[in-house]
Write an enzyme that holds these catalytic residues in place. Structure first.
Site, mmCIF file in Angstrom:
data_model
loop_
_atom_site.group_PDB
_atom_site.id
_atom_site.type_symbol
_atom_site.label_atom_id
_atom_site.label_comp_id
_atom_site.label_asym_id
_atom_site.label_seq_id
_atom_site.Cartn_x
_atom_site.Cartn_y
_atom_site.Cartn_z
ATOM 1 N N LYS A 1 0.856 -1.181 0.000
ATOM 2 C CA LYS A 1 0.000 0.000 0.000
ATOM 3 C C LYS A 1 0.897 1.239 0.000
ATOM 4 O O LYS A 1 1.465 1.623 1.016
ATOM 5 C CB LYS A 1 -0.928 0.052 1.207
ATOM 6 C CG LYS A 1 -2.067 1.037 0.913
ATOM 7 C CD LYS A 1 -2.693 1.643 2.123
ATOM 8 C CE LYS A 1 -1.927 2.775 2.718
ATOM 9 N NZ LYS A 1 -1.770 3.960 1.846
ATOM 10 N N GLU B 1 9.916 1.558 10.576
ATOM 11 C CA GLU B 1 10.896 2.639 10.363
ATOM 12 C C GLU B 1 10.122 3.946 10.458
ATOM 13 O O GLU B 1 9.308 4.253 9.595
ATOM 14 C CB GLU B 1 11.570 2.479 9.003
ATOM 15 C CG GLU B 1 12.456 1.244 8.960
ATOM 16 C CD GLU B 1 13.193 1.048 7.644
ATOM 17 O OE1 GLU B 1 12.955 1.802 6.685
ATOM 18 O OE2 GLU B 1 14.011 0.119 7.572
ATOM 19 N N CYS C 1 13.462 11.326 6.332
ATOM 20 C CA CYS C 1 13.405 10.906 7.736
ATOM 21 C C CYS C 1 14.732 11.133 8.437
ATOM 22 O O CYS C 1 14.775 11.384 9.631
ATOM 23 C CB CYS C 1 13.010 9.442 7.817
ATOM 24 S SG CYS C 1 14.093 8.393 6.834
ATOM 25 N N GLU D 1 9.054 16.449 15.456
ATOM 26 C CA GLU D 1 9.399 16.323 14.036
ATOM 27 C C GLU D 1 8.495 17.236 13.213
ATOM 28 O O GLU D 1 7.268 17.170 13.327
ATOM 29 C CB GLU D 1 9.219 14.875 13.572
ATOM 30 C CG GLU D 1 9.601 14.674 12.112
ATOM 31 C CD GLU D 1 9.344 13.266 11.590
ATOM 32 O OE1 GLU D 1 8.213 12.755 11.783
ATOM 33 O OE2 GLU D 1 10.257 12.676 10.994
#
Ligand code: NAD
Length: 486
Positions: A178, A254, A288, A390
C-alpha cells in the site's frame, strides 16, 4: 485524466468499491489522476492472490531463479527509467536533479542489492557433543514468512517501497503493497515491470487508499498477512503495532526522527556547511534522516549561522524541470499547513528567524502549489516544541554548545533516535562521540551515505527492528534449526 488502478493478481483493476480519490500535484495544485481506492473486498482479493502465489511457480523457484528475477526487475525499472522519473516527479514535485540521482536509481538498485545478499547468505551450523560421543549437527534453514504487507510513505516513494519489496521477494515471500495515498504512481507502474519480466501473478500486488477505514487498516488487520513492514510516522506505527498484535504477526517499523547535527569547532567548515545544507533542506526537508536540530560549538557559532543562512537563501525553488532548481514543494497543502503552523509556533516560542519563515513569492503558475521557504531559527530553548517535535519541512534550529558532554546530552534528549551527523576533523573525538549517540546511524563528516549491507533502523520512538543486508533476511524469512543426531 489518468485512472490509477489497484494491481491484484497480475491485473489492473478498479475493484468494486467504486470509491476514488484525487491525486493532486504539489507543484501547482492541479489534479493529476483519479485513484481507485481499495476497500475490504479488494484487500481480500490481493491477500488471497498473494497467499495462492506462495504455492504456485514462485514458491517452487530456486534461489538462483529468484535472483535472476530480481535482477530482471531492476533492469526493467532502468529500461523505463524516464517513465519512473516522470511519475515520481509528478507525484512529489521534487527536482529532476534529485529524483534522477536518488529515487529511481536507488529504487532499482534495491532489487540488485538483495539479489546479491540472498545469493551469498549463509546460515549457522553447530556441532553438538552428545553423551554417546556421536554428536549432533545443527544447521539453519530459511523459509519465506509468507504474505508481507508493505506500507510505505510519500517522501521517497519508489526507493522506500523497493527497500522492502526487494528483500521480501528475495526471501521468497509475496507482497501486498500500500503506497501512500499522496504518491501512488511509481508503485503502480512497477506492476507493469513485474508482468513484463515474468514475475508470477499474485507475487506483487498493489492496493490504493488511506489508513483508517481504508486499504491500510484492512491490510494490516487481515489475518492472512504474515508480517507487516512499515515506514512512516511513529503514531501510525503504533496503530500498526496494535493491528499486528492480533495473531502475533511480526513487524518492522521505520518511523520518525528529530535528528541532530553536531558541528565541532575543529570541523572543516566548508564540508559541514555543505553537509548540513543537504541534510536540512534536501527533498524540501522531507527526509526521515534529515537534520532539524543543529548544535554548533560556540567559537564558530556566528560564522556557521551566517554561512548556513547564505546557503539557504541561495537555494532555487522552482518547477522540477527548470534548470538549477534544487528545492521543490512540500508534498501537499495539508503538509504545508502543518509546516507553516510550526513556522508560526517558532515565533510564538521566541525564536529569532534567521531566514525564511513563510511562503515564497513564486510565479503565478506555481501559486497553487505547496511551497514554503527554507527556514532557519536560533534562540529557542531546548524544551520548545519546535526543537522537540518532528516538523518534516525545510527548516532547522541552530543552538550553540560548549562541551562534548553537553552536546551528547542535548542530542540524546529526544524521544526519537534515528540518525545524527557529527562534523569534526578530530578522529579520536569522532570515535568517542559517535557510539554515545542514541541513534540507528551516526555519520561522521557525511550524511545520507548508505552502505545497504549495514543495519538500518531507529532507536527509541524512531522504530523497531533493523533492515539492510542480512538484517533484512532476518525479518523477511523464518529461520528454522534442523538438529540431526549423528
Ligand atoms: P504516515 O504514517 O502518515 O503514512 C505512512 C503510510 O501509512 C501511508 O501509506 C498511510 O496511508 C499509511 N497509514 C496511515 N494510517 C494507517 C493505519 N492506521 N493503518 C495502516 N496504514 C496506515 O507517514 P507519511 O506522512 O507518509 O511519511 C512521513 C513520516 O515517515 C515521517 O514521520 C518520517 O520521519 C517517516 N519516515 C521514516 C523513515 C525511516 O526510515 N525511519 C523513512 C521515511 C519516512
Amino acid at each position: 485524466m489518468k485512472d490509477i488502478l489497484n494491481f491484484i493478481n497480475g491485473e489492473y483493476t478498479k475493484g468494486t468499491s467504486g470509491r476514488t480519490f484525487d491525486n493532486i500535484s504539489p507543484i501547482d495544485g492541479r489534479k493529476i489522476a483519479t485513484v481507485h481506492e481499495a476497500l475490504k473486498p479488494e484487500v481480500d482479493a490481493a491477500v488471497k492472490a498473494a497467499k495462492a502465489a506462495l504455492d504456485g511457480p514462485w514458491g517452487k523457484m530456486s534461489v538462483n531463479e529468484r535472483v535472476e528475477m530480481l535482477n530482471a526487475i531492476a533492469d526493467g525499472i532502468n529500461a523505463r527509467f524516464d517513465e519512473f522519473l516522470e511519475a515520481e516527479i509528478l507525484d512529489t514535485g521534487k527536482p529532476k536533479s534529485l529524483a534522477s540521482h536518488i529515487d529511481i536509481p536507488r529504487g532499482a538498485a534495491n532489487f540488485k542489492v538483495f539479489a546479491d545478499t540472498i545469493k551469498n547468505a549463509a546460515t549457522e551450523t553447530f556441532m553438538l557433543d552428545t553423551p554417546d560421543g556421536a554428536g549432533a549437527l545443527n544447521y539453519g534453514v530459511r523459509r519465506p514468512k509468507g504474505v508481507i504487507a508493505v506500507i510505505s510513505p510519500w517522501n521517497l516513494p519508489l526507493l522506500l517501497m523497493t527497500w522492502k519489496v526487494g528483500p521480501a521477494l528475495a526471501c521468497g515471500n509475496t507482497v501486498v503493497v500500500k503506497p501512500s495515498e499522496e504518491t501512488p504512481l511509481t508503485t503502480t507502474l512497477l506492476g507493469e515491470v513485474m508482468n513484463e519480466v515474468g514475475v508470477p501473478k499474485g507475487v506483487f500486488n498493489v492496493i490504493h487508499g488511506f489508513g483508517p477505514d481504508s486499504a491500510g487498516a484492512y491490510l494490516t488487520q487481515h489475518p492472512e498477512v504474515d508480517a507487516i513492514t512499515f515506514t512512516g510516522e511513529t503514531r501510525t506505527g503504533e496503530h500498526i503495532m496494535q493491528a499486528a498484535s492480533v495473531g502475533l504477526r511480526d513487524i518492522s517499523l521505520e518511523c520518525g526522527g528529530k535528528n541532530a547535527a553536531i558541528v565541532f569547532a575543529d570541523a572543516d567548515m566548508d564540508k559541514a556547511i555543505e553537509g548540513v545544507m543537504r541534510s536540512a533542506f534536501a527533498n524540501c526537508g522531507q527526509v526521515c534522516l534529515g537534520t532539524e536540530r543543529v548544535y554548533v560549538e560556540r567559537p564558530i557559532f556566528e560564522e556557521f549561522v551566517q554561512r548556513l543562512k547564505e546557503g539557504a537563501e541561495s537555494l532555487k525553488l522552482g518547477a522540477p524541470h527548470e534548470a538549477g532548481t534544487n528545492l521543490g514543494p512540500l508534498i501537499s497543502q495539508e503538509h504545508k499547513e502543518k509546516v507553516l503552523s510550526y513556522y508560526k509556533l517558532a515565533v510564538e516560542e521566541g525564536a529569532t528567524v534567521v531566514t525564511g519563515g513563510g511562503v515564497p513569492d513564486l510565479s503565478s503558475e506555481l501559486s497553487g502549489g505547496a511551497w514554503v521557504q527554507p527556514t532557519i531559527w536560533t534562540g529557542l530553548t531546548e524544551d520548545a516544541r519546535v526543537v522537540k517535535e518532528e516538523i518534516f519541512g525545510p527548516c532547522c534550529h541552530i543552538q550553540p554548545f560548549d562541551s562534548e558532554e553537553e552536546v551528547i546530552k542535548l542530542t540524546n534528549d529526544n524521544v526519537y533516535g534515528l540518525a545524527t551527523s557529527i562534523w569534526t576533523e578530530n578522529l579520536t573525538r569522532a570515535h568517542r562521540v559517535a557510539p554515545k549517540i542514541e541513534v540507528g546511524i551516526a555519520w561522521v563528516n557525511s550524511w545520507f551515505l548508505r552502505d545497504l549491507r549495514t543495519p538500518f533502523g531507529g532507536a527509541k520512538q524512531s522504530g523497531i527492528g533493523r533492515e539492510g543486508g542480512e538484517y533484512s533476511l532476518e525479518f523477511y524469512s523464518e529461520l528454522s534449526n534442523v538438529c540431526i543426531k549423528l
